[in-house]
Design an enzyme around this catalytic site. Structure first.
Site, PDB file in Angstrom:
ATOM      1  N   SER A 118       0.834  -1.201   0.000  1.00  0.00           N
ATOM      2  CA  SER A 118       0.000   0.000   0.000  1.00  0.00           C
ATOM      3  C   SER A 118       0.867   1.248   0.000  1.00  0.00           C
ATOM      4  CB  SER A 118      -0.902   0.012   1.238  1.00  0.00           C
ATOM      5  OG  SER A 118      -1.764  -1.096   1.218  1.00  0.00           O
ATOM      6  N   HIS A 139       0.560  -2.390  -7.241  1.00  0.00           N
ATOM      7  CA  HIS A 139      -0.458  -2.140  -6.223  1.00  0.00           C
ATOM      8  C   HIS A 139      -1.806  -2.565  -6.803  1.00  0.00           C
ATOM      9  CE1 HIS A 139      -2.963   0.961  -3.868  1.00  0.00           C
ATOM     10  NE2 HIS A 139      -2.947  -0.208  -3.257  1.00  0.00           N
ATOM     11  N   GLU A 151      -2.033   0.048 -10.089  1.00  0.00           N
ATOM     12  CA  GLU A 151      -1.019   1.104 -10.072  1.00  0.00           C
ATOM     13  C   GLU A 151       0.330   0.389 -10.074  1.00  0.00           C
ATOM     14  OE1 GLU A 151      -0.915   3.235  -6.320  1.00  0.00           O
ATOM     15  OE2 GLU A 151      -0.472   5.125  -7.317  1.00  0.00           O
ATOM     16  N   ASN A 189      -2.547   5.688  -2.474  1.00  0.00           N
ATOM     17  CA  ASN A 189      -2.706   5.628  -1.017  1.00  0.00           C
ATOM     18  C   ASN A 189      -2.201   6.865  -0.290  1.00  0.00           C
ATOM     19  OD1 ASN A 189      -4.199   3.369  -0.804  1.00  0.00           O
ATOM     20  ND2 ASN A 189      -2.449   1.988  -0.782  1.00  0.00           N
TER      21      ASN A 189
HETATM   22  P1  NAI Z   1      -3.524  -9.673   5.171  1.00  0.00           P
HETATM   23  O1  NAI Z   1      -3.200  -9.298   6.571  1.00  0.00           O
HETATM   24  O2  NAI Z   1      -4.925 -10.020   4.824  1.00  0.00           O
HETATM   25  O3  NAI Z   1      -2.588 -10.894   4.686  1.00  0.00           O
HETATM   26  C1  NAI Z   1      -1.213 -10.949   4.890  1.00  0.00           C
HETATM   27  C2  NAI Z   1      -0.795 -12.411   4.833  1.00  0.00           C
HETATM   28  O4  NAI Z   1       0.640 -12.482   4.862  1.00  0.00           O
HETATM   29  C3  NAI Z   1      -1.296 -13.253   6.016  1.00  0.00           C
HETATM   30  O5  NAI Z   1      -2.002 -14.380   5.523  1.00  0.00           O
HETATM   31  C4  NAI Z   1      -0.015 -13.682   6.733  1.00  0.00           C
HETATM   32  O6  NAI Z   1      -0.104 -14.974   7.334  1.00  0.00           O
HETATM   33  C5  NAI Z   1       0.977 -13.665   5.580  1.00  0.00           C
HETATM   34  N1  NAI Z   1       2.383 -13.579   6.001  1.00  0.00           N
HETATM   35  C6  NAI Z   1       2.931 -12.823   6.980  1.00  0.00           C
HETATM   36  N2  NAI Z   1       4.259 -13.025   7.040  1.00  0.00           N
HETATM   37  C7  NAI Z   1       4.566 -13.931   6.054  1.00  0.00           C
HETATM   38  C8  NAI Z   1       5.764 -14.548   5.606  1.00  0.00           C
HETATM   39  N3  NAI Z   1       6.932 -14.261   6.164  1.00  0.00           N
HETATM   40  N4  NAI Z   1       5.703 -15.426   4.582  1.00  0.00           N
HETATM   41  C9  NAI Z   1       4.518 -15.718   3.996  1.00  0.00           C
HETATM   42  N5  NAI Z   1       3.338 -15.169   4.378  1.00  0.00           N
HETATM   43  C10 NAI Z   1       3.362 -14.284   5.395  1.00  0.00           C
HETATM   44  O7  NAI Z   1      -3.007  -8.437   4.290  1.00  0.00           O
HETATM   45  P2  NAI Z   1      -3.538  -7.977   2.847  1.00  0.00           P
HETATM   46  O8  NAI Z   1      -4.665  -7.038   3.002  1.00  0.00           O
HETATM   47  O9  NAI Z   1      -3.676  -9.168   1.983  1.00  0.00           O
HETATM   48  O10 NAI Z   1      -2.300  -7.091   2.358  1.00  0.00           O
HETATM   49  C11 NAI Z   1      -1.132  -7.682   1.818  1.00  0.00           C
HETATM   50  C12 NAI Z   1      -0.310  -6.595   1.150  1.00  0.00           C
HETATM   51  O11 NAI Z   1      -1.066  -6.018   0.083  1.00  0.00           O
HETATM   52  C13 NAI Z   1       0.036  -5.456   2.116  1.00  0.00           C
HETATM   53  O12 NAI Z   1       1.311  -4.977   1.837  1.00  0.00           O
HETATM   54  C14 NAI Z   1      -1.033  -4.417   1.789  1.00  0.00           C
HETATM   55  O13 NAI Z   1      -0.604  -3.101   2.081  1.00  0.00           O
HETATM   56  C15 NAI Z   1      -1.198  -4.616   0.286  1.00  0.00           C
HETATM   57  N6  NAI Z   1      -2.483  -4.187  -0.259  1.00  0.00           N
HETATM   58  C16 NAI Z   1      -3.646  -4.413   0.423  1.00  0.00           C
HETATM   59  C17 NAI Z   1      -4.863  -4.018  -0.120  1.00  0.00           C
HETATM   60  C18 NAI Z   1      -6.175  -4.310   0.570  1.00  0.00           C
HETATM   61  O14 NAI Z   1      -7.220  -3.835   0.090  1.00  0.00           O
HETATM   62  N7  NAI Z   1      -6.190  -5.064   1.653  1.00  0.00           N
HETATM   63  C19 NAI Z   1      -4.932  -3.343  -1.437  1.00  0.00           C
HETATM   64  C20 NAI Z   1      -3.650  -3.260  -2.090  1.00  0.00           C
HETATM   65  C21 NAI Z   1      -2.478  -3.636  -1.502  1.00  0.00           C
END
Ligand code: NAI
Length: 281
Positions: A118, A139, A151, A189
């Protein structure tokens, strides 16, 4: 290129893996948590069925076939035969920073790493590896399979070849991209997080309840969803971590997270993914 590695099976990893598999790519999906991997596969199956419904059958996928293209694993070693990796782990520098030096050792020298983040600087992530030219930001928007455009972020050392390679994968996923230069929060963002945070301040200051804050945006401005609904969809923990990255990067108090947001995240009220945020799910 038909095999893509996806790291992180949370909100975004699930969407990215599903979109890739629906587009005919074979996917290796890695997460540290086995329960999350099991849940991710169930969700991808259900989402693939729903996707058929929402696109009124125009795009038809066999959910079993989609699932058969995804192999889940707990270890990044399985990514050694992938030429393109999309990383979607938690939006925290302490978490992301350990992924890249390890990936750099595991993957072929030619592999490209796409950071789905993000706010975190792509140039800073590139500096963790010996291949800053082969790293870019993608992104994705949420829900990934339903959004047409991403993006894309060019780090200070990202090569044109890397942008072209990512453009090919994105085209294969049915996506367009808008290319921007690397600054924390990029365009989307840097603007959106301020809006969501400020909307939360209006709730904390009792200017209006969440429903009315969102109605102003939908009914007066014609937005398809309000900022608090968007916050719940993204995940309020991700919003908080993003604001922390922006606050630290720009050293600007305008990015200070609203105390109500901190309180909700501490209480586990993270939005849709936890069943409760500004709304109940
Ligand atoms: P989330 O919290 O739903 O999922 C993150 C996942 O990463 C979890 O399943 C966790 O177990 C896993 N994880 C943590 N450490 C790990 C490791 N060392 N190896 C493998 N897996 C690991 O987060 P979300 O929302 O999916 O976000 C992920 C990325 O995408 C973040 O950087 C976020 O900023 C970005 N993002 C999120 C958006 C959204 O709408 N939620 C939109 C665009 C980008």
């Amino acid at each position: 290129m038909k095999k893509v590695g996806v790291i992180g099976a949370g909100v975004m990893g699930v969407g990215v893996a599903q979109n890739l598999a629906q587009s005919g790519f074979n996917v290796r999906l890695v997460d540290v948590n086995e329960d999350i991997l099991i849940h991710a596969k169930r969700e991808i199956y259900n989402n693939a069925r729903m996707h058929q419904f929402y696109t009124r059958g125009k795009e038809s996928f066999d959910p079993d076939e989609v699932l058969s293209r995804i192999e889940g694993d707990l270890h990044m070693d399985v990514l050694s035969d992938c030429d393109f990796i999309i990383e979607n782990v938690t939006e925290k520098w302490e978490v992301k920073k350990d992924i890249y030096p390890a990936l750099d050792k595991i993957c072929p020298e030619s592999a490209v790493f796409a950071v789905n983040t993000s706010c975190i600087s792509i140039t800073k992530i590139g500096g963790l590896t010996r291949r800053p030219d082969r790293i870019l930001g993608i992104h994705f928007m949420n829900p990934v399979p339903l959004k047409s455009t991403v993006e894309a972020i060019r780090g200070a050392y990202t090569s044109q070849e890397t942008i072209d390679c990512a453009a090919g994968i994105l085209a294969g996923m049915g996506k367009k991209y808008i290319l921007v230069n690397d600054m924390p929060g990029f365009v989307s963002n840097r603007v959106l997080m301020l809006t969501i945070n400020e909307a939360i301040w209006t709730v904390q200051d009792q200017v209006a309840p969440p429903e009315d804050v969102d109605r102003i945006f939908k009914e007066c401005f014609g937005h398809t969803s309000g900022p608090l609904e968007t916050g719940d969809l993204i995940g309020l923990d991700t919003i908080l971590y993003s604001l922390e990255v922006l606050y630290e990067s720009y050293q600007d108090p305008k990015f200070r997270a609203c105390p109500l947001l901190r309180q909700m995240v501490s209480a586990g009220k993270c939005g849709r993914k936890s069943g409760q945020g500004f709304y109940q799910y």
